[in-house]
Design a protein around this motif. Structure first.
Motif, mmCIF file in Angstrom:
data_model
loop_
_atom_site.group_PDB
_atom_site.id
_atom_site.type_symbol
_atom_site.label_atom_id
_atom_site.label_comp_id
_atom_site.label_asym_id
_atom_site.label_seq_id
_atom_site.Cartn_x
_atom_site.Cartn_y
_atom_site.Cartn_z
ATOM 1 N N VAL A 1 1.628 9.611 -3.825
ATOM 2 C CA VAL A 1 0.893 8.665 -4.731
ATOM 3 C C VAL A 1 0.700 7.318 -3.866
ATOM 4 C CG1 VAL A 1 1.053 7.533 -6.729
ATOM 5 C CG2 VAL A 1 1.946 9.927 -6.718
ATOM 6 N N ALA A 2 1.690 7.215 -2.882
ATOM 7 C CA ALA A 2 1.726 5.851 -2.198
ATOM 8 C C ALA A 2 0.390 5.984 -1.499
ATOM 9 C CB ALA A 2 2.778 5.695 -1.251
ATOM 10 N N CYS A 3 -0.241 7.206 -0.911
ATOM 11 C CA CYS A 3 -1.209 7.018 0.047
ATOM 12 C C CYS A 3 -2.427 6.949 -0.743
ATOM 13 C CB CYS A 3 -1.121 8.374 0.774
ATOM 14 S SG CYS A 3 -0.163 8.163 2.361
ATOM 15 N N GLU A 4 -2.304 7.203 -1.979
ATOM 16 C CA GLU A 4 -3.500 6.833 -2.763
ATOM 17 C C GLU A 4 -3.818 5.348 -2.839
ATOM 18 O OE1 GLU A 4 -2.750 9.077 -6.628
ATOM 19 O OE2 GLU A 4 -2.814 11.058 -5.561
ATOM 20 N N TYR A 5 -2.882 4.743 -2.824
ATOM 21 C CA TYR A 5 -3.250 3.335 -2.471
ATOM 22 C C TYR A 5 -3.072 2.831 -1.075
ATOM 23 C CZ TYR A 5 -1.462 2.789 -7.451
ATOM 24 O OH TYR A 5 -1.301 3.037 -8.754
ATOM 25 N N LYS A 6 -3.507 3.649 0.004
ATOM 26 C CA LYS A 6 -3.502 3.634 1.205
ATOM 27 C C LYS A 6 -4.042 2.042 1.554
ATOM 28 C CE LYS A 6 -5.279 5.495 5.433
ATOM 29 N NZ LYS A 6 -6.406 4.670 5.821
ATOM 30 N N HIS A 7 -5.221 1.838 1.221
ATOM 31 C CA HIS A 7 -5.940 0.475 1.392
ATOM 32 C C HIS A 7 -5.365 -0.825 0.955
ATOM 33 C CE1 HIS A 7 -9.225 2.991 3.341
ATOM 34 N NE2 HIS A 7 -9.388 3.335 1.989
ATOM 35 N N THR A 8 -4.814 -0.725 -0.142
ATOM 36 C CA THR A 8 -4.040 -1.678 -0.731
ATOM 37 C C THR A 8 -2.852 -1.839 0.076
ATOM 38 O OG1 THR A 8 -5.091 -1.426 -2.634
ATOM 39 C CG2 THR A 8 -2.756 -2.784 -2.755
ATOM 40 N N LEU A 9 -1.816 -0.721 0.234
ATOM 41 C CA LEU A 9 -0.682 -0.891 0.880
ATOM 42 C C LEU A 9 -1.033 -1.543 2.579
ATOM 43 C CD1 LEU A 9 1.041 2.163 -0.101
ATOM 44 C CD2 LEU A 9 1.933 -0.209 -0.212
ATOM 45 N N GLU A 10 -1.880 -1.068 3.087
ATOM 46 C CA GLU A 10 -2.373 -1.595 4.454
ATOM 47 C C GLU A 10 -2.686 -2.937 4.308
ATOM 48 O OE1 GLU A 10 -4.729 2.391 6.273
ATOM 49 O OE2 GLU A 10 -5.927 0.806 5.412
ATOM 50 N N ASP B 1 9.991 -4.027 17.892
ATOM 51 C CA ASP B 1 8.724 -3.139 17.438
ATOM 52 C C ASP B 1 7.583 -3.898 17.137
ATOM 53 O OD1 ASP B 1 9.830 -1.947 14.252
ATOM 54 O OD2 ASP B 1 9.491 -3.953 15.053
ATOM 55 N N GLU B 2 7.650 -5.190 17.320
ATOM 56 C CA GLU B 2 6.684 -5.998 16.868
ATOM 57 C C GLU B 2 5.042 -5.677 17.789
ATOM 58 O OE1 GLU B 2 5.821 -10.702 15.745
ATOM 59 O OE2 GLU B 2 7.496 -10.284 16.745
ATOM 60 N N ALA B 3 5.341 -5.406 19.007
ATOM 61 C CA ALA B 3 4.452 -5.233 19.934
ATOM 62 C C ALA B 3 3.675 -3.924 19.438
ATOM 63 C CB ALA B 3 4.839 -5.118 21.317
ATOM 64 N N ASP B 4 4.494 -2.934 19.212
ATOM 65 C CA ASP B 4 3.871 -1.635 18.767
ATOM 66 C C ASP B 4 3.256 -1.619 17.506
ATOM 67 O OD1 ASP B 4 5.430 -0.429 21.049
ATOM 68 O OD2 ASP B 4 7.033 -0.033 19.929
ATOM 69 N N THR B 5 3.727 -2.184 16.549
ATOM 70 C CA THR B 5 3.012 -2.336 15.134
ATOM 71 C C THR B 5 1.938 -3.200 15.025
ATOM 72 O OG1 THR B 5 4.536 -4.000 14.434
ATOM 73 C CG2 THR B 5 5.138 -1.648 13.996
ATOM 74 N N ALA B 6 1.733 -4.235 15.759
ATOM 75 C CA ALA B 6 0.691 -5.265 15.931
ATOM 76 C C ALA B 6 -0.687 -4.788 16.227
ATOM 77 C CB ALA B 6 1.100 -6.386 17.070
ATOM 78 N N ALA B 7 -0.730 -3.787 17.194
ATOM 79 C CA ALA B 7 -1.852 -3.074 17.585
ATOM 80 C C ALA B 7 -2.204 -1.937 16.765
ATOM 81 C CB ALA B 7 -1.770 -2.572 19.018
ATOM 82 N N GLY B 8 -1.188 -1.528 15.867
ATOM 83 C CA GLY B 8 -1.769 -0.548 14.886
ATOM 84 C C GLY B 8 -1.643 -0.882 13.396
ATOM 85 N N ASP B 9 -1.051 0.251 12.509
ATOM 86 C CA ASP B 9 -1.007 0.006 11.239
ATOM 87 C C ASP B 9 0.101 -0.238 10.729
ATOM 88 O OD1 ASP B 9 -1.187 0.252 8.278
ATOM 89 O OD2 ASP B 9 -2.508 1.930 8.127
#
Length: 434
Positions: free
Chosen positions: A209-218, A231-239
């Motif tokens: 269900v959470a992934c049905e809100y994928k764009h909003t959660l992003e 892990d800031e460097a890892d997540t900064a470039a991704g989602d």
């Protein structure tokens, strides 16, 4: 009436009377949709079952007020005060819209103040989307280009942005709390029969269900998630949302591995991991939204794990049985069958099959495809080996009581036993068919 009051110098009184009348009209419109104003204290104390219904009603009322009621009020104010300074009707409407939205947004503030809980996430996201989507409509009320500045809309948009931020922070925190809930689930009792664990069912359905809100959660995680320094460097470039979801998936997998060690029977431990792993994969592949977040690489890795659990189970349970059906130089010595050894082998085989039927018949494999795969793979190994063993050695026993004593199963009996495994019903071994 407005013209007369304005001409007589009662501009302030005219504005006040108009605002009171129109606020009452807006309240009535919201009440007609089932929304009743509640204090912050009332909302905070409200049980979630009741508050969940209130949130749904609030969203319906908020969307109606923003998209229909307030645009109508804007047109009405423009008509009523058309003969006066054009800015007057515009200013009066701005005051009216500000008051109406503040009253409605107080409810969201109260919801954001309630105790965080996983079940609240989706209603919080629904409110977040409603507030987010209101900003361009506010610009439209004042015929403002979204890229330009307007003092009349800026205050309203500032209020909306503040509330949106509170809701976004709450949503991100609730989702991140899933990690804590997984770590806290350290039950000491294994699930009977190696079935799918309730935590697996809950989390996979929750994530679906959470992934049905994928764009909003992003959007929420981009704006409000604060990664740790390492892990800031890892997540900064991704989602960051995808990274958080994958962290939850990995934690769940690790939690299940720990729970599998609660089983004393290693074969049952592998069945448990197969059940849960298959359930997770089925949920991922059955939802385009969650599959897009998880990705094929993760699914392939888990498919490999499943095959390994299958091999481990086959080796643990049926490898030992298969060894009983091999002439390893003990049954036949220099061309002569050692009848006592042969009798012992049949006794051991019968005992092993009886034990497997009594125990593994009570084990549970609810996924029909997995159940079929297990049965087919077992039968493909054991049944031909047993038929060959029978064909080679059954004539060593005299017909009648001796045969019945040692050869309790035909090939068909063995197939029938295998077909009844993993149904959750333990039964004793049947007598040999005649």
């Amino acid at each position: 009436m407005a013209e007369a009051m304005l001409a007589a110098g009662y501009e302030t009184e005219c504005e006040q009377v108009f605002l009171v009348a129109r606020r009452n009209a807006l309240d009535a419109a919201a009440q007609a949709l089932g929304y009743e104003r509640a204090s912050i204290d009332d909302v905070v104390r409200m049980p979630w079952e009741a508050l969940e219904s209130e949130v749904a009603t609030w969203i319906k009322a908020f969307r109606h007020v923003v998209s229909a009621a307030l645009p109508g009020e804007r047109d009405l104010a423009a008509r009523v005060f058309a003969s006066s300074d054009a800015d007057l009707g515009r200013a009066i409407f701005a005051d009216l819209a500000h008051c109406a939205l503040l009253q409605l947004l107080n409810f969201t503030e109260a919801v954001a103040m309630t105790k965080r809980a996983a079940e609240k996430l989706f209603k919080v996201l629904d409110m977040y989307e409603a507030v987010r989507d209101a900003a361009p409509l506010v610009d439209a009320w004042f015929n403002v280009d979204p890229s330009s500045d307007s003092s009349e809309s800026d205050d309203l948009k500032s209020e909306l942005a503040s509330v949106q931020a509170r809701l976004g922070e709450s949503a991100a925190a609730i989702f991140c709390d899933l990690e804590s809930s997984i770590r806290a689930d350290v039950g000491k009792q294994p699930v009977p029969g190696g079935a799918v664990h309730p935590l697996t069912r809950y989390l996979m359905n929750y994530l679906k269900v959470a992934c049905e809100y994928k764009h909003t959660l992003e959007q929420v995680f981009r704006e409000h998630h604060r990664p740790a320094d390492d892990d800031e460097a890892d997540t900064a470039a991704g989602d960051p949302f995808a990274a958080q979801l994958m962290e939850v998936m990995e934690l769940l997998h690790g939690n299940l591995e720990a729970k599998s060690r609660l089983y004393k029977d290693q074969s049952l431990s592998n069945i448990f991991m197969m059940n849960n792993g298959r359930y997770m994969l089925q949920k991922i592949r059955g939802s385009a939204e969650i599959n897009a977040v998880v990705g094929e690489a993760w699914s392939r890795k888990r498919s490999t794990d499943l095959r390994q659990y299958h091999k481990n189970y086959q080796r643990e349970t049926w490898g030992r049985v298969l060894n009983l059906l091999r002439d390893d130089g003990v049954i036949t010595v220099k061309g002569h069958v050692q009848k006592q050894v042969l009798k012992e082998r049949f006794k051991q085989f019968n005992a092993a099959m009886d034990e497997i039927q009594r125990t593994q018949g009570a084990w549970v494999v609810s996924d029909e495809q997995l159940q079929s795969e297990l049965r087919v793979s077992i039968a493909a190994v054991i049944v031909p080996a047993y038929r060959s063993f029978l064909g080679r050695f059954s004539q060593q026993f005299s017909a009648g009581r001796q045969t019945e004593k040692y050869i309790k199963l035909s090939g068909e009996d063995l197939e029938a036993i295998i077909e009844e495994l993993f149904d959750g019903n333990a039964v004793s071994m049947p007598r040999r068919r005649t």
